[in-house]
Design an enzyme around this catalytic site. Structure first.
Site, mmCIF file in Angstrom:
data_model
loop_
_atom_site.group_PDB
_atom_site.id
_atom_site.type_symbol
_atom_site.label_atom_id
_atom_site.label_comp_id
_atom_site.label_asym_id
_atom_site.label_seq_id
_atom_site.Cartn_x
_atom_site.Cartn_y
_atom_site.Cartn_z
ATOM 1 N N LYS A 156 -1.097 -7.194 21.414
ATOM 2 C CA LYS A 156 -2.304 -8.004 21.186
ATOM 3 C C LYS A 156 -2.698 -7.970 19.714
ATOM 4 O O LYS A 156 -3.167 -6.956 19.206
ATOM 5 C CB LYS A 156 -3.494 -7.499 22.020
ATOM 6 C CG LYS A 156 -4.617 -8.549 21.974
ATOM 7 C CD LYS A 156 -6.000 -8.010 22.248
ATOM 8 C CE LYS A 156 -6.749 -7.486 21.057
ATOM 9 N NZ LYS A 156 -7.107 -8.483 20.025
ATOM 10 N N GLY A 190 -6.773 0.695 14.376
ATOM 11 C CA GLY A 190 -8.061 0.044 14.173
ATOM 12 C C GLY A 190 -9.131 1.076 13.902
ATOM 13 O O GLY A 190 -8.844 2.159 13.372
ATOM 14 N N SER A 191 -10.351 0.765 14.292
ATOM 15 C CA SER A 191 -11.475 1.651 13.978
ATOM 16 C C SER A 191 -11.462 2.903 14.857
ATOM 17 O O SER A 191 -10.973 2.871 15.992
ATOM 18 C CB SER A 191 -12.787 0.900 14.175
ATOM 19 O OG SER A 191 -12.891 0.463 15.516
ATOM 20 N N THR A 192 -12.033 3.962 14.342
ATOM 21 C CA THR A 192 -12.144 5.212 15.106
ATOM 22 C C THR A 192 -12.994 4.980 16.363
ATOM 23 O O THR A 192 -12.695 5.502 17.439
ATOM 24 C CB THR A 192 -12.726 6.316 14.210
ATOM 25 O OG1 THR A 192 -11.747 6.602 13.198
ATOM 26 C CG2 THR A 192 -13.029 7.599 14.971
ATOM 27 N N GLU A 193 -14.017 4.154 16.216
ATOM 28 C CA GLU A 193 -14.908 3.850 17.347
ATOM 29 C C GLU A 193 -14.113 3.241 18.517
ATOM 30 O O GLU A 193 -14.212 3.706 19.659
ATOM 31 C CB GLU A 193 -15.943 2.857 16.822
ATOM 32 C CG GLU A 193 -17.087 2.570 17.709
ATOM 33 C CD GLU A 193 -17.888 1.382 17.140
ATOM 34 O OE1 GLU A 193 -17.716 1.013 15.961
ATOM 35 O OE2 GLU A 193 -18.669 0.816 17.918
ATOM 36 N N GLY A 207 -10.875 3.308 18.827
ATOM 37 C CA GLY A 207 -9.840 4.283 19.199
ATOM 38 C C GLY A 207 -10.322 5.213 20.316
ATOM 39 O O GLY A 207 -9.574 5.534 21.245
ATOM 40 N N GLU A 255 -3.903 5.194 15.331
ATOM 41 C CA GLU A 255 -3.940 5.222 13.862
ATOM 42 C C GLU A 255 -5.278 4.627 13.487
ATOM 43 O O GLU A 255 -5.495 3.429 13.638
ATOM 44 C CB GLU A 255 -2.757 4.422 13.308
ATOM 45 C CG GLU A 255 -2.415 4.799 11.889
ATOM 46 C CD GLU A 255 -3.088 3.905 10.903
ATOM 47 O OE1 GLU A 255 -4.187 4.298 10.427
ATOM 48 O OE2 GLU A 255 -2.561 2.832 10.601
ATOM 49 N N CYS A 289 -6.802 1.292 5.703
ATOM 50 C CA CYS A 289 -7.307 2.510 6.350
ATOM 51 C C CYS A 289 -7.161 3.732 5.441
ATOM 52 O O CYS A 289 -7.939 4.669 5.524
ATOM 53 C CB CYS A 289 -6.606 2.734 7.677
ATOM 54 S SG CYS A 289 -4.838 2.561 7.578
ATOM 55 N N GLU A 293 -16.625 4.635 6.737
ATOM 56 C CA GLU A 293 -15.578 3.712 6.294
ATOM 57 C C GLU A 293 -16.199 2.332 6.069
ATOM 58 O O GLU A 293 -16.709 1.722 6.996
ATOM 59 C CB GLU A 293 -14.479 3.635 7.353
ATOM 60 C CG GLU A 293 -13.286 2.831 6.893
ATOM 61 C CD GLU A 293 -12.124 2.865 7.873
ATOM 62 O OE1 GLU A 293 -12.356 2.674 9.081
ATOM 63 O OE2 GLU A 293 -10.982 3.072 7.420
HETATM 64 P P1 NAP Z 1 -11.418 -2.908 15.746
HETATM 65 O O1 NAP Z 1 -12.487 -3.460 16.624
HETATM 66 O O2 NAP Z 1 -11.077 -1.476 15.870
HETATM 67 O O3 NAP Z 1 -10.120 -3.820 15.987
HETATM 68 C C1 NAP Z 1 -8.788 -3.399 16.062
HETATM 69 C C2 NAP Z 1 -8.095 -4.008 17.278
HETATM 70 O O4 NAP Z 1 -8.671 -3.489 18.476
HETATM 71 C C3 NAP Z 1 -8.227 -5.527 17.384
HETATM 72 O O5 NAP Z 1 -7.051 -6.081 17.939
HETATM 73 C C4 NAP Z 1 -9.395 -5.642 18.348
HETATM 74 O O6 NAP Z 1 -9.499 -6.867 18.989
HETATM 75 C C5 NAP Z 1 -9.097 -4.537 19.314
HETATM 76 N N1 NAP Z 1 -10.233 -4.111 20.120
HETATM 77 C C6 NAP Z 1 -11.559 -4.196 19.821
HETATM 78 N N2 NAP Z 1 -12.304 -3.678 20.839
HETATM 79 C C7 NAP Z 1 -11.444 -3.264 21.785
HETATM 80 C C8 NAP Z 1 -11.591 -2.652 23.062
HETATM 81 N N3 NAP Z 1 -12.790 -2.362 23.553
HETATM 82 N N4 NAP Z 1 -10.483 -2.357 23.770
HETATM 83 C C9 NAP Z 1 -9.274 -2.641 23.291
HETATM 84 N N5 NAP Z 1 -9.057 -3.233 22.098
HETATM 85 C C10 NAP Z 1 -10.128 -3.533 21.343
HETATM 86 O O7 NAP Z 1 -11.764 -3.203 14.257
HETATM 87 P P2 NAP Z 1 -12.707 -4.392 13.691
HETATM 88 O O8 NAP Z 1 -13.952 -4.540 14.547
HETATM 89 O O9 NAP Z 1 -11.886 -5.582 13.526
HETATM 90 O O10 NAP Z 1 -13.141 -3.771 12.309
HETATM 91 C C11 NAP Z 1 -14.261 -2.902 12.283
HETATM 92 C C12 NAP Z 1 -13.983 -1.708 11.426
HETATM 93 O O11 NAP Z 1 -12.838 -1.019 11.871
HETATM 94 C C13 NAP Z 1 -13.667 -2.019 9.973
HETATM 95 O O12 NAP Z 1 -14.804 -2.231 9.229
HETATM 96 C C14 NAP Z 1 -12.916 -0.802 9.574
HETATM 97 O O13 NAP Z 1 -13.804 0.225 9.245
HETATM 98 C C15 NAP Z 1 -12.155 -0.426 10.808
HETATM 99 N N6 NAP Z 1 -10.748 -0.898 10.810
HETATM 100 C C16 NAP Z 1 -9.783 0.024 10.571
HETATM 101 C C17 NAP Z 1 -8.456 -0.391 10.549
HETATM 102 C C18 NAP Z 1 -7.344 0.578 10.285
HETATM 103 O O14 NAP Z 1 -6.271 0.166 9.898
HETATM 104 N N7 NAP Z 1 -7.548 1.856 10.499
HETATM 105 C C19 NAP Z 1 -8.130 -1.729 10.747
HETATM 106 C C20 NAP Z 1 -9.140 -2.633 11.018
HETATM 107 C C21 NAP Z 1 -10.449 -2.200 11.040
HETATM 108 P P3 NAP Z 1 -10.349 -8.029 18.250
HETATM 109 O O15 NAP Z 1 -9.380 -8.608 17.306
HETATM 110 O O16 NAP Z 1 -10.756 -8.987 19.281
HETATM 111 O O17 NAP Z 1 -11.504 -7.350 17.600
#
Ligand code: NAP
Ligand code: MG
Length: 502
Positions: free
Chosen positions: A185, A238-241, A243, A260, A294, A396
């Site tokens: 996804k 993605g985000s720690t939250e 994760g 990660e 990240c 972050e």
């Molecule tokens: P995110 O919500 O953690 O998104 C990462 C992935 O997880 C996306 O494919 C997202 O889908 C999916 N996702 C979101 N909620 C989910 C759930 N409940 N169950 C399963 N999958 C889910 O990150 P973001 O909201 O785009 O960004 C927010 C913050 O996360 C950023 O500001 C940054 O601090 C952090 N971030 C970290 C990384 C990293 O490489 N470590 C990468 C991106 C963001 P959607 O595309 O629909 O959201």
């Protein structure tokens, strides 16, 4: 330098879901659009997967796992991966353009950094397919004991928007080399290049159902994948939250998980460093990919003695960064990926001021050419007078925003550098070789860069300590996440079994 022309300017791109080798609409018929963040205009319309489509894809991946894919030799798996890497190289220019249009990253990054690494990852893991081996164990008695290293099974992979194709490559390549099947996804913000990759996966000869790609929202498609009982392993970046949500969802089925997650990396400059090199390294650490990395060096620790010299050079260079049209080859920073991310970054400028930090440079919208005024651009930004306990040093931000913290000596530094919930990466700039290696040992982080920053290679493991996650991507360590070990015992004595057999 000239501007790269987008491949299709007038026709709206449309993408369906890729399930079982077919391009299909979502069961619900729903679609969503993805904008070009440099203009705010719609780039593509994409089918929106949810639970019903995830169910279909997981079933297809299971059939493929137990059917044709399991009969294919390791050599042929490797050849398909190698062919895929070649196809990516052949299509690198158009993939890079599309990545830039969907994500906003400068074309010089997508073309010269992202795409070569995408191809490299598939090429590297192509070589591993034939080298995944078991062991023989020297057990006592007339017994033969050996191990088989088998694929984990059907893998769910959820990836972010900051390196859309590269994150797909990090996840797909080792999983395929080890013989797994996949439901991927992509992030809702950047689904397009993953769908183009789907076409190349078909062309490379992977059987139907081995790779399924389903764009959709995290709360629906992503959550359905993470909690699916038919998934054997879930890999997330993605985000720690989120994760933590993934780990909780996976716990119900005891699905294997690798994560990660975020970071708040210390990038440390000692007074004995080559200061100009360190300034360049600090810029690379925080402004690359608009800071949406990240492992960004977002906490910049500078030894007090060189603070003035260092900061005046950093400010001067940051203010010269060309921000604007990401398709222009001279552009060093494009827009942030979305309006939400831009708003989030802006809110941290307020927090910094409220807590007593100084905005040394940037902090707002850059001057933009006509045509880009609706884009999500932000200036390269430096906060000075930051203390490690402030929000801008602990949270972050995921933008081109660096928090400068000064330190007196090594002890003072190390305590602060490790005082974070994260532990993904760290950088150090010094000419003292002993100090550099002592630091590498004592810092709590999965990756350490000495007199360099943001170095990656498909052969070198990447992943986090602490709340930056668990599991390692790339290198042979990635194969551990995508294989499981079976221990097989064989009696060689031919004698009746003792104990109950007597
Ligand atoms: P995110 O919500 O953690 O998104 C990462 C992935 O997880 C996306 O494919 C997202 O889908 C999916 N996702 C979101 N909620 C989910 C759930 N409940 N169950 C399963 N999958 C889910 O990150 P973001 O909201 O785009 O960004 C927010 C913050 O996360 C950023 O500001 C940054 O601090 C952090 N971030 C970290 C990384 C990293 O490489 N470590 C990468 C991106 C963001 P959607 O595309 O629909 O959201
Ligand atoms: Mg987009």
């Amino acid at each position: 330098m000239s501007s790269v022309q987008p491949a299709e300017t007038n026709t709206m791109r449309k993408y369906q879901l890729f399930i079982d080798g077919q391009w299909v609409d979502a069961e619900s018929g729903k679609t969503f659009t993805t904008p070009n963040p440099s203009t705010g205009e719609t780039l593509a319309e994409v089918a929106e997967a949810d639970k019903a489509d995830i169910d279909k894809a997981v079933a297809a991946a299971r059939r493929a796992l137990e059917g044709k894919w399991s009969k294919i030799s390791a050599r042929d798996r490797g050849r398909m991966l190698y062919k895929l890497s070649q196809l990516i190289e052949q299509h690198a220019t158009e993939l890079a353009q599309l990545e830039t249009q969907d994500n906003g990253k400068p074309i010089r990054e997508s073309l010269f950094v992202d795409l070569p690494q995408v191809a490299e990852n598939f090429e590297y893991f192509a070589g591993w397919a034939t080298k995944i081996e078991g062991e023989t164990i020297p057990v006592p008695g007339d017994m033969f004991n050996y191990t088989l290293r088998e694929p984990v099974g059907v893998c769910g992979q959820i990836i972010p928007w900051n390196f859309p194709l590269l994150m797909a490559a990090w996840k797909l390549a080792p999983a395929l080399a080890a013989g797994n099947t996949i439901v991927l996804k992509p992030a809702e913000q950047t689904p397009t290049t993953a769908m183009e990759l789907g076409k190349l996966i078909q062309e490379a000869g992977f059987p139907d159902g081995v790779v399924n790609i389903l764009p959709g929202y995290g709360e629906t498609a992503g959550a359905a994948l993470a909690s699916h009982p038919g998934i054997d392993k879930i890999a997330f970046t993605g985000s720690t939250e989120v994760g933590k949500l993934i780990a909780r969802a996976a716990a119900d089925n005891l699905t294997k998980v690798s994560l990660e997650l975020g970071g708040k990396a210390p990038n440390i400059v000692f007074a004995d460093a080559d200061i100009e090199q360190a300034v360049n390294g600090a810029m690379m650490g925080i402004f690359f990919n608009q800071g949406q990395v990240c492992c960004a060096g977002s906490r910049l620790f500078v030894e007090e003695r060189v603070k003035d010299q260092f900061l005046s050079s950093l400010k001067e260079k940051a203010e010269k960064i060309k921000v604007g049209d990401p398709l222009d080859k001279a552009t060093l920073m494009g827009p942030q990926v979305s309006c939400e991310q831009l708003d989030r970054i802006k809110s941290y400028v307020g927090y910094a001021r409220d807590e007593g930090a100084t905005v040394l440079s940037g902090g707002g919208s850059p001057q933009l050419d006509e045509g880009f005024k609706n884009g999500y651009f932000f200036q390269p930004t430096i906060f000075s007078d930051v203390s490690n306990s402030m929000r801008v040093a602990q949270e972050e931000i995921f933008g081109p925003v660096v928090s400068v913290i000064t330190f007196k000596d090594e002890d003072d530094l190390l305590k602060q550098a490790n005082d974070t919930i994260y532990g993904l990466s760290a950088g150090i700039w010094t000419r003292d070789i002993v100090r550099a290696h002592r630091f590498a040992k004592e810092i709590h982080a999965g990756v350490v860069w000495i007199n360099t920053y943001n170095m990656f290679n498909a052969a070198s493991p990447f992943g986090g300590y602490k709340q930056s996650g668990y599991g390692r991507e790339m290198g042979k360590h990635a194969l551990e996440m995508y294989t499981q070990v079976k221990s097989v015992w064989v009696d060689l004595s031919g004698k009746p079994i003792g104990w109950f057999g007597k």
